[in-house]
Design a protein around this motif. Structure first.
Motif, mmCIF file in Angstrom:
data_model
loop_
_atom_site.group_PDB
_atom_site.id
_atom_site.type_symbol
_atom_site.label_atom_id
_atom_site.label_comp_id
_atom_site.label_asym_id
_atom_site.label_seq_id
_atom_site.Cartn_x
_atom_site.Cartn_y
_atom_site.Cartn_z
ATOM 1 N N VAL A 54 0.862 -1.184 0.000
ATOM 2 C CA VAL A 54 0.000 0.000 0.000
ATOM 3 C C VAL A 54 0.893 1.227 0.000
ATOM 4 N N MET A 55 0.631 2.140 -0.933
ATOM 5 C CA MET A 55 1.412 3.371 -1.049
ATOM 6 C C MET A 55 0.474 4.540 -1.322
ATOM 7 N N GLY A 58 0.963 9.587 -5.829
ATOM 8 C CA GLY A 58 1.499 10.883 -6.210
ATOM 9 C C GLY A 58 2.904 11.117 -5.692
ATOM 10 N N PHE A 59 3.825 11.452 -6.605
ATOM 11 C CA PHE A 59 5.191 11.818 -6.222
ATOM 12 C C PHE A 59 5.183 13.283 -5.776
ATOM 13 N N PRO A 60 5.625 13.584 -4.557
ATOM 14 C CA PRO A 60 5.652 14.981 -4.125
ATOM 15 C C PRO A 60 6.728 15.771 -4.859
ATOM 16 N N MET A 61 6.374 16.982 -5.240
ATOM 17 C CA MET A 61 7.304 17.864 -5.930
ATOM 18 C C MET A 61 7.026 19.295 -5.477
ATOM 19 N N MET A 62 8.069 20.032 -5.170
ATOM 20 C CA MET A 62 7.921 21.430 -4.788
ATOM 21 C C MET A 62 8.040 22.307 -6.029
ATOM 22 N N PRO A 138 10.585 5.505 -2.346
ATOM 23 C CA PRO A 138 10.414 5.811 -0.921
ATOM 24 C C PRO A 138 10.532 7.310 -0.691
ATOM 25 N N THR A 139 9.814 7.830 0.292
ATOM 26 C CA THR A 139 9.952 9.223 0.715
ATOM 27 C C THR A 139 9.960 9.245 2.243
ATOM 28 N N GLU A 140 10.208 10.407 2.802
ATOM 29 C CA GLU A 140 10.202 10.531 4.265
ATOM 30 C C GLU A 140 8.826 10.243 4.847
ATOM 31 N N GLU A 141 7.785 10.432 4.035
ATOM 32 C CA GLU A 141 6.414 10.195 4.503
ATOM 33 C C GLU A 141 5.925 8.782 4.186
#
Length: 199
Positions: A54-55, A58-62, A138-141
């Motif tokens: 489960v993920m 959406g890839f976060p992008m600033m 993977p991300t920090e969240e």
């Protein structure tokens, strides 16, 4: 671009469909309708084992907003396959995944009498569960995923002329997960329109 899809089957049916085992840290089952930033099921390989995970979608992008301030954008669809933003995940088979769905939606181009754009749903009648070609990281969240889009076929184009998700035939799923990048990206093509329907 597709920002809403559904998976209206229980998780128990996904394990035999993908010959998968459960992730080491399973979480609560996602909702039947999926939206950006919400958790959803994905299937990936880890050390030769097929895993149902489960993920968040959406890839976060600033990016810079109109005011000049940094704002977060969650990118859900992979369109530019040569972009460095996506290339490392695409090139690494362990970062590719399958995104199970039963149908996906797009808004039409012409507003109805109520002033709203109609919502249309697409599916593959011969496949109770179909897969989008996805990538994850993977991300920090926690882990996140997105899926590829391509030119629309004759079923999708009248409703959404810009793009459609990359749908995989079951026999191509292993290739997407394991093949070298050039071979894997050959699968980024419109799904045969005669195999789809729209509501």
């Amino acid at each position: 671009m597709c920002n809403r899809y559904a998976l209206s089957v229980p998780a128990a049916s996904l394990f035999p469909r993908y010959r998968a085992t459960e992730a080491a840290n399973p979480v609560a089952a996602p909702a039947p309708e999926l939206f950006p930033r919400k958790p959803a099921y994905v299937v990936r390989d880890a050390d030769g084992v097929r895993i149902l995970d489960v993920m968040a979608w959406g890839f976060p992008m600033m990016t810079k907003g109109k005011s000049g301030k940094d704002i977060r954008k969650d990118v859900t669809n992979v369109r530019n396959l040569t972009s460095p933003f996506w290339r490392s995940a695409l090139a690494n088979p362990s970062r590719r995944c399958l995104v199970p769905f039963t149908r996906f939606s797009e808004y039409g181009q012409v507003r109805g009498d109520d002033g709203k754009l109609p919502l249309h749903w697409f599916d593959v009648p011969s496949q109770p569960i179909t897969s989008f070609a996805g990538i994850w990281r993977p991300t920090e969240e926690g882990p996140v995923f997105a899926f590829l889009t391509t030119e629309p076929n004759a079923v999708v184009a009248p409703i959404h002329p810009k793009a459609m998700p990359v749908l995989l035939h079951p026999e191509d799923e292993e290739r997407w997960l394991t093949a070298p990048i050039a071979e894997a990206l050959e699968l980024s093509a419109p799904f045969p329109s005669q195999l789809m329907r729209v509501e």
